[in-house]
Design a protein around this motif. Structure first.
Motif, PDB file in Angstrom:
ATOM      1  N   VAL A  43      -7.251 -16.853 -17.099  1.00 24.52           N
ATOM      2  CA  VAL A  43      -6.639 -15.972 -15.813  1.00 24.52           C
ATOM      3  C   VAL A  43      -7.121 -14.697 -16.094  1.00 24.52           C
ATOM      4  O   VAL A  43      -7.240 -14.050 -17.125  1.00 24.52           O
ATOM      5  N   ILE A  44      -7.806 -14.256 -14.821  1.00 22.50           N
ATOM      6  CA  ILE A  44      -8.317 -12.790 -14.642  1.00 22.50           C
ATOM      7  C   ILE A  44      -7.439 -12.020 -13.776  1.00 22.50           C
ATOM      8  O   ILE A  44      -7.216 -12.544 -12.671  1.00 22.50           O
ATOM      9  N   ALA A  45      -7.074 -10.868 -14.192  1.00 18.71           N
ATOM     10  CA  ALA A  45      -6.031 -10.081 -13.144  1.00 18.71           C
ATOM     11  C   ALA A  45      -6.613  -9.110 -12.387  1.00 18.71           C
ATOM     12  O   ALA A  45      -7.508  -8.248 -13.216  1.00 18.71           O
ATOM     13  N   ASP A  46      -6.902  -9.119 -11.076  1.00 20.78           N
ATOM     14  CA  ASP A  46      -7.322  -7.817 -10.631  1.00 20.78           C
ATOM     15  C   ASP A  46      -6.372  -6.624 -10.757  1.00 20.78           C
ATOM     16  O   ASP A  46      -5.123  -6.780 -10.412  1.00 20.78           O
ATOM     17  N   LEU A  47      -6.958  -5.584 -10.807  1.00 16.76           N
ATOM     18  CA  LEU A  47      -6.041  -4.356 -11.039  1.00 16.76           C
ATOM     19  C   LEU A  47      -6.288  -3.401 -10.232  1.00 16.76           C
ATOM     20  O   LEU A  47      -7.612  -2.622 -10.169  1.00 16.76           O
ATOM     21  N   CYS A  48      -5.703  -3.101  -9.111  1.00 15.06           N
ATOM     22  CA  CYS A  48      -5.601  -2.156  -8.166  1.00 15.06           C
ATOM     23  C   CYS A  48      -4.315  -1.552  -7.711  1.00 15.06           C
ATOM     24  O   CYS A  48      -3.243  -2.477  -7.751  1.00 15.06           O
ATOM     25  N   LEU A  49      -3.893  -0.582  -7.068  1.00 12.54           N
ATOM     26  CA  LEU A  49      -2.785  -0.504  -6.316  1.00 12.54           C
ATOM     27  C   LEU A  49      -2.734  -0.684  -4.777  1.00 12.54           C
ATOM     28  O   LEU A  49      -1.619  -0.309  -4.294  1.00 12.54           O
ATOM     29  N   CYS A  50      -3.999  -0.970  -4.307  1.00 10.08           N
ATOM     30  CA  CYS A  50      -4.019  -0.962  -2.678  1.00 10.08           C
ATOM     31  C   CYS A  50      -2.894  -2.012  -2.166  1.00 10.08           C
ATOM     32  O   CYS A  50      -2.327  -1.617  -0.963  1.00 10.08           O
ATOM     33  N   GLU A  51      -2.675  -2.929  -2.771  1.00  9.62           N
ATOM     34  CA  GLU A  51      -1.641  -4.104  -2.423  1.00  9.62           C
ATOM     35  C   GLU A  51      -0.224  -3.625  -2.467  1.00  9.62           C
ATOM     36  O   GLU A  51       0.582  -4.027  -1.980  1.00  9.62           O
ATOM     37  N   TYR A  52      -0.073  -2.434  -3.437  1.00  8.37           N
ATOM     38  CA  TYR A  52       1.123  -2.068  -3.626  1.00  8.37           C
ATOM     39  C   TYR A  52       1.834  -0.831  -3.230  1.00  8.37           C
ATOM     40  O   TYR A  52       2.942  -0.425  -3.072  1.00  8.37           O
ATOM     41  N   THR A  53       0.833   0.180  -2.738  1.00  9.32           N
ATOM     42  CA  THR A  53       1.011   1.244  -2.062  1.00  9.32           C
ATOM     43  C   THR A  53       1.481   1.152  -0.472  1.00  9.32           C
ATOM     44  O   THR A  53       0.939   0.420   0.228  1.00  9.32           O
ATOM     45  N   ASP A  54       2.498   1.883  -0.096  1.00  9.20           N
ATOM     46  CA  ASP A  54       2.905   1.876   1.094  1.00  9.20           C
ATOM     47  C   ASP A  54       1.861   2.229   2.319  1.00  9.20           C
ATOM     48  O   ASP A  54       1.841   2.396   3.570  1.00  9.20           O
ATOM     49  N   HIS A  55       0.691   3.292   1.621  1.00 10.98           N
ATOM     50  CA  HIS A  55      -0.310   3.778   2.605  1.00 10.98           C
ATOM     51  C   HIS A  55      -1.477   3.023   2.253  1.00 10.98           C
ATOM     52  O   HIS A  55      -2.330   3.385   3.098  1.00 10.98           O
ATOM     53  N   GLY A  56      -1.558   2.076   1.509  1.00 15.18           N
ATOM     54  CA  GLY A  56      -2.722   1.263   1.657  1.00 15.18           C
ATOM     55  C   GLY A  56      -4.060   1.632   0.747  1.00 15.18           C
ATOM     56  O   GLY A  56      -5.059   1.035   0.674  1.00 15.18           O
ATOM     57  N   HIS A  57      -3.815   2.965   0.306  1.00 13.28           N
ATOM     58  CA  HIS A  57      -4.982   3.438  -0.872  1.00 13.28           C
ATOM     59  C   HIS A  57      -5.031   2.793  -2.078  1.00 13.28           C
ATOM     60  O   HIS A  57      -3.929   2.331  -2.692  1.00 13.28           O
ATOM     61  N   ASP A 135      -6.515  -8.247   5.513  1.00 15.45           N
ATOM     62  CA  ASP A 135      -5.490  -8.609   6.660  1.00 15.45           C
ATOM     63  C   ASP A 135      -4.591  -9.601   5.820  1.00 15.45           C
ATOM     64  O   ASP A 135      -3.403  -9.496   6.049  1.00 15.45           O
ATOM     65  N   VAL A 136      -4.956 -10.377   4.869  1.00 13.05           N
ATOM     66  CA  VAL A 136      -4.054 -11.333   4.221  1.00 13.05           C
ATOM     67  C   VAL A 136      -3.228 -10.727   3.259  1.00 13.05           C
ATOM     68  O   VAL A 136      -1.986 -10.723   2.964  1.00 13.05           O
ATOM     69  N   ALA A 137      -3.703  -9.603   2.536  1.00 13.43           N
ATOM     70  CA  ALA A 137      -3.174  -8.781   1.478  1.00 13.43           C
ATOM     71  C   ALA A 137      -2.445  -7.920   1.867  1.00 13.43           C
ATOM     72  O   ALA A 137      -1.720  -7.092   1.020  1.00 13.43           O
ATOM     73  N   GLU A 138      -2.353  -7.483   3.069  1.00 11.36           N
ATOM     74  CA  GLU A 138      -1.819  -6.225   3.641  1.00 11.36           C
ATOM     75  C   GLU A 138      -2.338  -5.131   3.306  1.00 11.36           C
ATOM     76  O   GLU A 138      -1.165  -4.253   2.812  1.00 11.36           O
ATOM     77  N   SER A 139      -3.551  -4.872   2.821  1.00 10.72           N
ATOM     78  CA  SER A 139      -3.734  -3.699   2.084  1.00 10.72           C
ATOM     79  C   SER A 139      -4.915  -2.583   2.731  1.00 10.72           C
ATOM     80  O   SER A 139      -5.547  -1.781   2.056  1.00 10.72           O
ATOM     81  N   SER A 140      -4.808  -2.701   4.097  1.00  9.24           N
ATOM     82  CA  SER A 140      -5.845  -1.769   4.629  1.00  9.24           C
ATOM     83  C   SER A 140      -5.185  -0.323   4.690  1.00  9.24           C
ATOM     84  O   SER A 140      -3.855  -0.369   4.848  1.00  9.24           O
ATOM     85  N   PRO A 141      -5.849   0.867   4.577  1.00  8.30           N
ATOM     86  CA  PRO A 141      -5.255   2.148   4.445  1.00  8.30           C
ATOM     87  C   PRO A 141      -4.545   2.345   5.848  1.00  8.30           C
ATOM     88  O   PRO A 141      -5.193   2.037   7.023  1.00  8.30           O
ATOM     89  N   GLY A 142      -3.390   3.127   5.832  1.00  5.35           N
ATOM     90  CA  GLY A 142      -2.705   3.305   6.971  1.00  5.35           C
ATOM     91  C   GLY A 142      -3.474   4.510   7.553  1.00  5.35           C
ATOM     92  O   GLY A 142      -3.451   4.598   9.039  1.00  5.35           O
ATOM     93  N   LYS A 143      -4.028   5.799   6.805  1.00  2.00           N
ATOM     94  CA  LYS A 143      -4.801   6.542   7.411  1.00  2.00           C
ATOM     95  C   LYS A 143      -5.786   6.835   6.440  1.00  2.00           C
ATOM     96  O   LYS A 143      -6.197   6.587   5.419  1.00  2.00           O
ATOM     97  N   GLY A 144      -7.135   7.186   7.410  1.00  2.00           N
ATOM     98  CA  GLY A 144      -8.395   7.324   6.584  1.00  2.00           C
ATOM     99  C   GLY A 144      -9.164   6.169   6.045  1.00  2.00           C
ATOM    100  O   GLY A 144      -8.900   4.957   6.632  1.00  2.00           O
ATOM    101  N   ASN A 145      -9.842   6.206   5.154  1.00  2.00           N
ATOM    102  CA  ASN A 145     -10.633   4.908   4.631  1.00  2.00           C
ATOM    103  C   ASN A 145     -10.880   5.193   3.212  1.00  2.00           C
ATOM    104  O   ASN A 145     -10.458   6.187   2.427  1.00  2.00           O
ATOM    105  N   ARG A 146     -11.706   4.273   2.645  1.00  2.00           N
ATOM    106  CA  ARG A 146     -11.999   4.328   1.149  1.00  2.00           C
ATOM    107  C   ARG A 146     -13.396   4.544   0.869  1.00  2.00           C
ATOM    108  O   ARG A 146     -14.001   4.563  -0.256  1.00  2.00           O
ATOM    109  N   ALA A 147     -13.954   5.458   1.851  1.00  2.00           N
ATOM    110  CA  ALA A 147     -15.299   6.019   1.666  1.00  2.00           C
ATOM    111  C   ALA A 147     -15.496   7.074   0.538  1.00  2.00           C
ATOM    112  O   ALA A 147     -16.681   7.117  -0.184  1.00  2.00           O
ATOM    113  N   GLY A 148     -14.184   7.637   0.164  1.00  2.00           N
ATOM    114  CA  GLY A 148     -14.441   8.761  -0.800  1.00  2.00           C
ATOM    115  C   GLY A 148     -14.465   8.095  -2.318  1.00  2.00           C
ATOM    116  O   GLY A 148     -14.925   9.058  -3.106  1.00  2.00           O
TER     117      GLY A 148
END
Length: 251
Positions: A43-57, A135-148
């Motif tokens: 089992v490999i665990a992906d680690l990020c906050l984007c799926e868990y933040t209300d702003h999607g970043h 779309d499935v993970a409901e993790s798109s940023p609400g504002k801005g993008n991840r280019a930074g």
């Protein structure tokens, strides 16, 4: 024929600091525990906050809406420990924050998980191919993008620098994401680094092949296998793909 999985999760609630990512009873922590108890899968665990933040970043934001790198990697370390405690065999940080590998390695070591390896999303590009997953993970940023914090698609040299920094910080495995449009990056990474190399064939790559096959435009099975062969030929030791079950049956 599938012997490992990469786990993502959608929490029941989201907040500004992505607390669902490091909750003891979080969705991924429960999934890891269940998989370890009921299967012999790695089992490999992906680690990020984007799926868990209300702003999607992928991290904590300041008052101006910019990601605060150092506050974020502290939470990454906390998340890694919670995933290791749940039984994860490998931690795979995907947030592309500076210094994240060193922070996670230190947190794991301090918590007694010195033998839990890190699979680094080292060369993760700011790509349009992630759309179906977001779309499935409901993790798109609400504002801005991840280019930074993700890499620009045309910057090959930066990809090598990012990989080199992750290796120096203690990564045990490195990754290129997406896979198909970045075969040159996979090849160069294979030539330059001797760590195990993963390539992530992402949701957009999968969806294009599936939709074209559904319309009768291509032989879906052959194109699937050819796409995987191309990634392997470029130098990937491991391929993360949504075709895993189908390909395993054929192989």
């Amino acid at each position: 024929g599938v012997n490992s999985v990469l786990v993502f999760g959608i929490p029941t609630h989201k907040d500004a600091v992505g607390s669902g990512a490091y909750e003891k009873e979080g969705v991924v922590q429960k999934a890891i525990e269940g998989l370890k108890e009921n299967s012999d899968l790695m089992v490999i665990a992906d680690l990020c906050l984007c799926e868990y933040t209300d702003h999607g970043h992928c991290g904590v934001l300041d008052a101006d809406g910019c990601v605060v790198n150092d506050d974020t990697i502290e939470l990454y370390g906390k998340t890694a420990v919670s995933q290791a405690e749940a039984g994860a065999d490998i931690i795979a940080p995907s947030g592309m924050m500076d210094g994240q590998i060193a922070a996670i390695r230190m947190a794991l070591d301090d918590a007694g998980f010195k033998n839990v390896p890190i699979m680094a999303y080292s060369a993760k590009f700011y790509s349009a191919y992630y759309g179906p997953f977001r779309d499935v993970a409901e993790s798109s940023p609400g504002k801005g993008n991840r280019a930074g914090y993700q890499m620009q698609c045309g910057n090959r040299l930066e990809a090598m620098r990012e990989i080199e920094m992750d290796v120096a910080e203690g990564a045990d495995m490195i990754m290129v994401k997406p896979a198909g449009p970045y075969l040159d990056i996979i090849r160069e990474a294979r030539d330059r680094f001797d760590l195990p190399l993963a390539a992530y064939q992402v949701s957009g790559e999968y969806a294009m092949i599936k939709s074209a096959a559904a319309n009768g435009w291509i032989d879906g099975e052959r194109v699937m296998m050819e796409s995987l062969l191309g990634i392997k030929r470029a130098g990937a030791d491991m391929i993360i793909t949504y075709f895993a079950e189908e390909a395993a049956r054929i192989l």
